[in-house]
Design a protein around this motif. Structure first.
Motif, PDB file in Angstrom:
ATOM      1  N   GLN A 184      83.322 -38.862  34.502  1.00  0.00           N
ATOM      2  CA  GLN A 184      82.516 -39.901  33.398  1.00  0.00           C
ATOM      3  C   GLN A 184      81.110 -39.928  33.465  1.00  0.00           C
ATOM      4  N   LEU A 185      80.535 -39.358  34.416  1.00  0.00           N
ATOM      5  CA  LEU A 185      79.023 -39.612  34.674  1.00  0.00           C
ATOM      6  C   LEU A 185      78.314 -38.392  33.832  1.00  0.00           C
ATOM      7  N   LEU A 186      78.857 -37.556  33.585  1.00  0.00           N
ATOM      8  CA  LEU A 186      78.495 -36.187  33.061  1.00  0.00           C
ATOM      9  C   LEU A 186      77.828 -36.231  31.636  1.00  0.00           C
ATOM     10  N   ALA A 187      76.534 -35.427  31.274  1.00  0.00           N
ATOM     11  CA  ALA A 187      76.032 -35.282  30.278  1.00  0.00           C
ATOM     12  C   ALA A 187      76.890 -34.165  29.323  1.00  0.00           C
ATOM     13  N   CYS A 188      76.707 -34.001  28.011  1.00  0.00           N
ATOM     14  CA  CYS A 188      77.032 -32.938  27.499  1.00  0.00           C
ATOM     15  C   CYS A 188      76.720 -31.673  28.184  1.00  0.00           C
ATOM     16  N   ALA A 189      77.931 -30.761  28.247  1.00  0.00           N
ATOM     17  CA  ALA A 189      77.504 -29.548  29.013  1.00  0.00           C
ATOM     18  C   ALA A 189      77.309 -29.770  30.337  1.00  0.00           C
ATOM     19  N   GLY A 190      77.479 -30.898  30.777  1.00  0.00           N
ATOM     20  CA  GLY A 190      77.228 -31.226  32.565  1.00  0.00           C
ATOM     21  C   GLY A 190      78.171 -30.308  33.218  1.00  0.00           C
ATOM     22  N   ARG A 191      77.880 -30.122  34.473  1.00  0.00           N
ATOM     23  CA  ARG A 191      78.856 -29.449  35.519  1.00  0.00           C
ATOM     24  C   ARG A 191      78.902 -30.099  36.969  1.00  0.00           C
ATOM     25  N   VAL A 192      80.059 -30.023  37.399  1.00  0.00           N
ATOM     26  CA  VAL A 192      80.297 -30.610  38.894  1.00  0.00           C
ATOM     27  C   VAL A 192      80.554 -29.387  39.689  1.00  0.00           C
ATOM     28  N   MET A 193      79.834 -29.509  40.880  1.00  0.00           N
ATOM     29  CA  MET A 193      79.694 -28.398  41.711  1.00  0.00           C
ATOM     30  C   MET A 193      80.352 -28.871  42.929  1.00  0.00           C
ATOM     31  N   VAL A 194      81.789 -28.164  43.136  1.00  0.00           N
ATOM     32  CA  VAL A 194      82.522 -28.830  44.201  1.00  0.00           C
ATOM     33  C   VAL A 194      81.996 -27.704  45.378  1.00  0.00           C
ATOM     34  N   VAL A 195      81.469 -28.578  46.391  1.00  0.00           N
ATOM     35  CA  VAL A 195      81.056 -28.211  47.697  1.00  0.00           C
ATOM     36  C   VAL A 195      81.897 -28.635  48.694  1.00  0.00           C
ATOM     37  N   GLY A 196      82.353 -29.781  48.545  1.00  0.00           N
ATOM     38  CA  GLY A 196      83.339 -30.271  49.614  1.00  0.00           C
ATOM     39  C   GLY A 196      84.457 -30.976  49.087  1.00  0.00           C
ATOM     40  N   CYS A 197      85.631 -30.685  49.876  1.00  0.00           N
ATOM     41  CA  CYS A 197      86.868 -31.363  49.452  1.00  0.00           C
ATOM     42  C   CYS A 197      87.917 -31.437  50.558  1.00  0.00           C
ATOM     43  N   ARG A 198      88.535 -32.598  50.632  1.00  0.00           N
ATOM     44  CA  ARG A 198      89.444 -32.651  51.837  1.00  0.00           C
ATOM     45  C   ARG A 198      90.729 -33.131  51.509  1.00  0.00           C
ATOM     46  N   GLY A 199      91.437 -32.711  50.067  1.00  0.00           N
ATOM     47  CA  GLY A 199      92.534 -33.037  49.659  1.00  0.00           C
ATOM     48  C   GLY A 199      92.540 -32.976  48.111  1.00  0.00           C
ATOM     49  N   ARG A 200      93.722 -33.482  47.527  1.00  0.00           N
ATOM     50  CA  ARG A 200      94.132 -33.174  45.939  1.00  0.00           C
ATOM     51  C   ARG A 200      93.549 -34.550  45.329  1.00  0.00           C
ATOM     52  N   ILE A 201      93.367 -34.496  43.917  1.00  0.00           N
ATOM     53  CA  ILE A 201      92.891 -35.683  43.407  1.00  0.00           C
ATOM     54  C   ILE A 201      93.579 -35.305  41.801  1.00  0.00           C
ATOM     55  N   GLU A 202      93.871 -36.442  41.202  1.00  0.00           N
ATOM     56  CA  GLU A 202      94.268 -36.162  39.962  1.00  0.00           C
ATOM     57  C   GLU A 202      93.090 -36.588  39.006  1.00  0.00           C
ATOM     58  N   ILE A 203      92.938 -35.846  37.902  1.00  0.00           N
ATOM     59  CA  ILE A 203      92.176 -35.985  36.911  1.00  0.00           C
ATOM     60  C   ILE A 203      92.673 -35.873  35.638  1.00  0.00           C
ATOM     61  N   ASN A 204      91.955 -36.250  34.509  1.00  0.00           N
ATOM     62  CA  ASN A 204      92.464 -35.770  33.089  1.00  0.00           C
ATOM     63  C   ASN A 204      91.601 -34.734  32.430  1.00  0.00           C
ATOM     64  N   PRO A 205      92.220 -33.706  32.117  1.00  0.00           N
ATOM     65  CA  PRO A 205      91.442 -32.656  31.634  1.00  0.00           C
ATOM     66  C   PRO A 205      90.699 -33.030  30.446  1.00  0.00           C
ATOM     67  N   ARG A 206      91.305 -33.838  29.694  1.00  0.00           N
ATOM     68  CA  ARG A 206      90.752 -34.359  28.567  1.00  0.00           C
ATOM     69  C   ARG A 206      88.996 -34.843  28.618  1.00  0.00           C
ATOM     70  N   ASP A 207      88.950 -35.153  29.929  1.00  0.00           N
ATOM     71  CA  ASP A 207      87.364 -35.730  30.023  1.00  0.00           C
ATOM     72  C   ASP A 207      86.446 -34.501  30.009  1.00  0.00           C
ATOM     73  N   THR A 208      86.948 -33.475  30.441  1.00  0.00           N
ATOM     74  CA  THR A 208      86.235 -32.039  30.266  1.00  0.00           C
ATOM     75  C   THR A 208      85.925 -31.788  28.736  1.00  0.00           C
ATOM     76  N   MET A 209      86.912 -31.991  27.800  1.00  0.00           N
ATOM     77  CA  MET A 209      86.843 -31.379  26.466  1.00  0.00           C
ATOM     78  C   MET A 209      85.774 -32.380  25.659  1.00  0.00           C
ATOM     79  N   SER A 210      85.796 -33.733  25.872  1.00  0.00           N
ATOM     80  CA  SER A 210      85.078 -34.673  25.111  1.00  0.00           C
ATOM     81  C   SER A 210      83.344 -34.069  25.344  1.00  0.00           C
ATOM     82  N   LYS A 211      82.979 -33.407  26.564  1.00  0.00           N
ATOM     83  CA  LYS A 211      81.666 -33.341  26.707  1.00  0.00           C
ATOM     84  C   LYS A 211      81.582 -31.719  27.174  1.00  0.00           C
TER      85      LYS A 211
END
Length: 330
Positions: free
Chosen positions: A236-263
């Motif tokens: 929700q925080l990203l700009a158009c063509a923004g990217r999240v760099m996953v450096v750390g993770c300790r489990g699963r999460i649910e996301i809506n892939p549509r959020d990546t399409m809009s930007k």
């Protein structure tokens, strides 16, 4: 090959996967001997990384053969070199990115191409904070995140080793740097180390505060240390063509892939383990230049003697907020 004058040393050994209690300090471990293209380092300090706790627990994708000694971020002095090693000699101050024999020990063997000179400007504690954190931060920002001067970066969990490295590097390279931490002290640390603004991620409204700060433009890059908690909100925080760099993770999460399409945004995993030799050398050159220029200064957080290694593993996962790089002192 030159051998250490001693034949046995203290080292932490793991005989079974499990909780911090499986870390056993032994005093009769054989000092390893460097083979060709390897060096033997007398260890002064070793960094503790979250990934080492995942490996120890047996839940990580890569499982070392048991028994093993954890630890990759060593700093110390060259004690001996194997055949064909010309870049280092006995007495050189160095730091590593990776070891062959394990870093939680008085001596460690490492491949010569994973060892770098430790400038006199830094002490051994700081040297132990360089390897994985700074190389990962540089890789996340530039090799994978394609960061450019003028862009806005949010470092989510900025007060730990990788987070502070990302703040320093991004600021020096002309990005606008926002960081989050979980304590007042953590926020102050990140502001002293390159962040233009700090947010407390324990504040229930902190996402709104970040949005107020960035306005409709949003954030170009997010360096994410805890994606299993934050990834949905990150999108929700990203700009158009923004990217999240996953450096750390300790489990699963649910996301809506549509959020990546809009930007047309991207979620990109970062693994230093997959870096090529050229990429590692590029990281090293950039970091050594940063040390020389004076903007790269590792922040050392909690320090533990080797005897307290189990406590260190407990604290790096359970403590209320990081304040720099955790190190073991030898």
């Amino acid at each position: 090959a030159m051998a250490a004058t001693r034949t046995v040393m203290r080292a932490v050994r793991v005989f079974e996967f499990g909780g911090p209690e499986v870390l056993k300090l032994q005093s009769d471990v054989l000092v390893p001997v460097p083979k060709e293209n390897q060096v033997l380092i007398k260890v002064h300090a070793c960094g503790v990384n979250p990934v080492e706790t995942y490996i120890r627990s047996g839940t990580y994708a890569r499982k070392p053969a048991l028994p093993y000694t954890p630890g990759s971020d060593v700093s110390g002095v060259i004690e001996g070199v194997g055949q064909h090693v010309t870049a280092f000699k006995k007495g050189d101050r160095v730091f590593t990115l990776e070891t062959v024999s394990g870093g939680y020990a008085e001596y460690a063997v490492a491949a010569a191409n994973r060892v770098f000179p430790l400038p006199d400007k830094l002490d051994f504690r700081q040297g132990a904070a360089l390897g994985v954190p700074y190389f990962t931060a540089y890789r996340a920002l530039f090799q994978k995140g394609c960061a450019k001067a003028g862009e806005t970066v949010l470092v989510h969990g900025a007060s730990g080793g990788v987070g502070l490295a990302a703040c320093q590097i991004a600021r020096a390279c002309g990005l606008k740097v926002l960081g989050t931490a979980g304590t007042e002290e953590g926020m102050n640390v990140i502001l002293r180390n390159g962040a233009h603004q700090a947010f407390n991620h324990r504040d229930p409204n902190y996402i709104e505060r970040i949005k107020e700060c960035t306005g409709p433009a949003g954030v170009d890059i997010i360096i994410e240390m805890l994606s299993n908690v934050n990834l949905d909100a990150d999108l929700q925080l990203l700009a158009c063509a923004g990217r999240v760099m996953v450096v750390g993770c300790r489990g699963r999460i649910e996301i809506n892939p549509r959020d990546t399409m809009s930007k047309e945004s991207s979620i990109i995993g970062v693994s230093l383990f997959l870096a090529t030799e050229e990429e590692r050398q590029e990281c090293a050159t950039a970091l050594l230049d940063g040390i020389e220029a004076g903007w790269l200064k590792p922040v050392v957080g909690l320090e533990y003697p080797l005897e307290k290694v189990s406590k260190a593993h407990e604290d790096i996962i359970c403590s209320s907020g990081a304040r720099g790089k955790m190190v073991l002192l030898l």
